[in-house]
Each structure stands twice: as C-alpha cells, then as structure tokens.
Scaffold this active site. Structure first.
Site, PDB file in Angstrom:
ATOM      1  N   SER A 168       0.827  -0.983  -0.160  1.00  0.00           N
ATOM      2  CA  SER A 168       0.188  -0.407  -0.278  1.00  0.00           C
ATOM      3  C   SER A 168       0.784   1.380   0.145  1.00  0.00           C
ATOM      4  O   SER A 168       2.031   0.829   0.417  1.00  0.00           O
ATOM      5  CB  SER A 168      -0.980  -0.098   1.275  1.00  0.00           C
ATOM      6  OG  SER A 168      -1.089   1.447   1.368  1.00  0.00           O
ATOM      7  N   TYR A 195      -1.512   0.156  10.410  1.00  0.00           N
ATOM      8  CA  TYR A 195      -1.764   0.370   8.726  1.00  0.00           C
ATOM      9  C   TYR A 195      -0.815   0.258   8.351  1.00  0.00           C
ATOM     10  O   TYR A 195      -0.059  -1.173   7.135  1.00  0.00           O
ATOM     11  CB  TYR A 195      -2.737   0.946   7.958  1.00  0.00           C
ATOM     12  CG  TYR A 195      -3.484   0.243   6.907  1.00  0.00           C
ATOM     13  CD1 TYR A 195      -4.055  -1.244   6.708  1.00  0.00           C
ATOM     14  CD2 TYR A 195      -3.079   1.271   6.005  1.00  0.00           C
ATOM     15  CE1 TYR A 195      -4.275  -1.836   5.358  1.00  0.00           C
ATOM     16  CE2 TYR A 195      -3.145   0.842   4.686  1.00  0.00           C
ATOM     17  CZ  TYR A 195      -4.150  -0.783   4.136  1.00  0.00           C
ATOM     18  OH  TYR A 195      -4.243  -1.212   2.739  1.00  0.00           O
ATOM     19  N   LYS A 230       1.512  -2.542   6.680  1.00  0.00           N
ATOM     20  CA  LYS A 230       2.256  -2.657   4.969  1.00  0.00           C
ATOM     21  C   LYS A 230       4.071  -2.481   4.656  1.00  0.00           C
ATOM     22  O   LYS A 230       3.970  -3.071   3.739  1.00  0.00           O
ATOM     23  CB  LYS A 230       1.448  -1.629   3.902  1.00  0.00           C
ATOM     24  CG  LYS A 230      -0.109  -1.803   3.953  1.00  0.00           C
ATOM     25  CD  LYS A 230      -0.094  -3.459   3.850  1.00  0.00           C
ATOM     26  CE  LYS A 230      -1.142  -3.899   3.181  1.00  0.00           C
ATOM     27  NZ  LYS A 230      -1.830  -5.106   2.292  1.00  0.00           N
TER      28      LYS A 230
END
Length: 257
Positions: free
Chosen positions: A142, A155, A159
């Site tokens: 991401s 998050y 990633k």
C-alpha cells in the site's frame, strides 16, 4: 492469448474487492485458481464466477493469521492440482485511528492479518515452490506503507513490513527460481472505500493524485496478471505503484495560464 494457462494460483482475500478482481482475471488468463478467504460464502461465489465460463477454480475458507489453516490451504491445493505456481497475498484489514488512541489489541490484529498472514502464506507456498523448481509470489502492499498518513500507524506499519518482507524474500528465494514482487495501490474503488471514504475524503485524494481519480479494482488486477506472467520473469524484489502518480507527486499548484 491467455497468459496463465496450466498455472495454479492461490489468491487470498479473494472473496471481494481487489482479491476477487485478481482471481477473476487469473481465471480469464487460464489459471486454475484457489479462492481463499475468511468469508466462505464470498470465496465460493468468486470460484463460481470463474467456473461459469469454463474456468478452473475451487474455494477454501482460511484465516491467514493461523498457521494450521494456511498449511491446510496449501495441502488442499496440492491435493487438487499437485503444484502451486503463483501466490497473491491480498488478504488484509484496515484501521484509521490516531496512533495515541490505538489499542494493543487493534495493533496486533492488524499486524497478524496483514503482515504475519503474508509471512505464513508465503513461507508455506515457497516451500512447495522450492521443491518444484520455481514460482511467483505477489504481495499487495500500500502507499500507506510508503507515506505517513494520519490514523495509519498500525496499517502503515503492517504494509511497510510487507514491503521489506517482499525484498528479503526476493533476495533469498531467487536462487530457487522464485520471484517475489509487490503492488502498492493508492486509493481504489472497492466495496470498503465506498463505505469509508466520504465526499471530503475523496475530494482531497483527487486533489493529491495527478490523474485525479481512484484506481479501479481491475487496474490492480492488470498489474498482478503482468507480474504473474512470463513477461515478468526477470522482475524481482520490485514494487509497482498503481496510484495515478500519487507517490511521485510533491506540491501540486493550480498555476494560472
């Protein structure tokens, strides 16, 4: 001409969203596809879509953060088709919450699914690929793993971890004929962003993305199909940003003519 004929692929998180689009595209390209997802009903639905026009597919329920379930996923593919040529790690969950308010439980859940899940699936599949003499692993990372964003501590960290895992695997597994690459999407039109991205959020992203729009799921699938094909045989340890120029952009000004 289909590019993945006689190939066997596992796509995690393929019950919906990006994973579903990749699974459908691989089916169109001639691959035998195992659709793997925590949601059994959605995984089965994706497999049926591949089967309908004459493709080859099966589905499996799996929690990618549980080693025993991952091992059974791999074993079921081997029983069905006898080999694994491609793994795409799509399964993941998101969280938008300020770092200072993120609980340990939330932090650990995000890392377990997004990072540990990619590790467990890749390790189990890589052991098969080593024995058979090659394969391709594709991780979905991401832009949040490359650029800091408010509320993206857990998050983004997960990633970023996937990105480094990709590079290390690429270096270590190359000697066995296994390539490992990743796709880093920017914002994508999915079922999730339709719910979580309000008008203000979309407007701000449109301002920051030079192409002025979100990616479509099929555009991520296009990149995955390329990396899975023989056209990408000498691409290893690489990140393809499918982001409309988001990562490349600095300050964007509306200059008068």
């Amino acid at each position: 001409m289909p590019r993945l004929v006689n190939k066997v692929a596992i796509i995690t998180g393929s019950g919906r969203g990006i994973g579903r689009s990749i699974a459908l595209r691989f089916g169109q390209e001639g691959a035998s596809v195992m659709t793997a997802d925590l949601d059994a009903k959605n995984a089965e639905a994706t497999a049926r879509e591949i089967l309908a026009p004459g493709g080859q597919a099966r589905s499996k329920t799996v929690d990618v953060g549980v080693q025993a379930e991952v091992q059974e996923l791999v074993a079921s593919v081997m029983r069905a088709w006898g080999r694994i040529d491609i793994l795409v790690n799509v399964a993941g969950i998101g969280l938008t919450k300020l770092f200072i308010n993120t609980t340990l439980e939330e932090w650990e859940k995000i890392l377990r699914v997004n990072l540990t899940g990619s590790f467990l699936c890749s390790q189990a599949v890589a052991r098969v690929m080593v024995e058979q003499g090659g394969g391709k692993i594709i991780n979905i990372a991401s832009l949040s793993g490359q650029r800091a964003g408010t509320g993206r501590a857990a998050y983004g960290a997960s990633k970023a971890g996937v990105s480094m895992l990709t590079k290390v695997m690429a270096v270590e597994l190359a000697q066995y004929g296994i390539t490992v690459n990743e796709i880093a999407p920017g914002p994508v039109n999915t079922e999730m962003t339709e719910i979580t991205h309000d008008e203000a959020t979309r407007k701000e992203y449109h301002r920051l993305i030079p192409m002025g729009r979100y990616a479509e799921k099929d555009e991520i699938a296009n990149a995955a199909a390329f990396l899975a094909s023989s056209e990408a045989d000498f691409i290893n340890g690489h990140t393809i940003n499918v982001d409309g120029g988001f990562a490349a952009a600095g300050l964007l000004f509306n200059l008068a003519e």
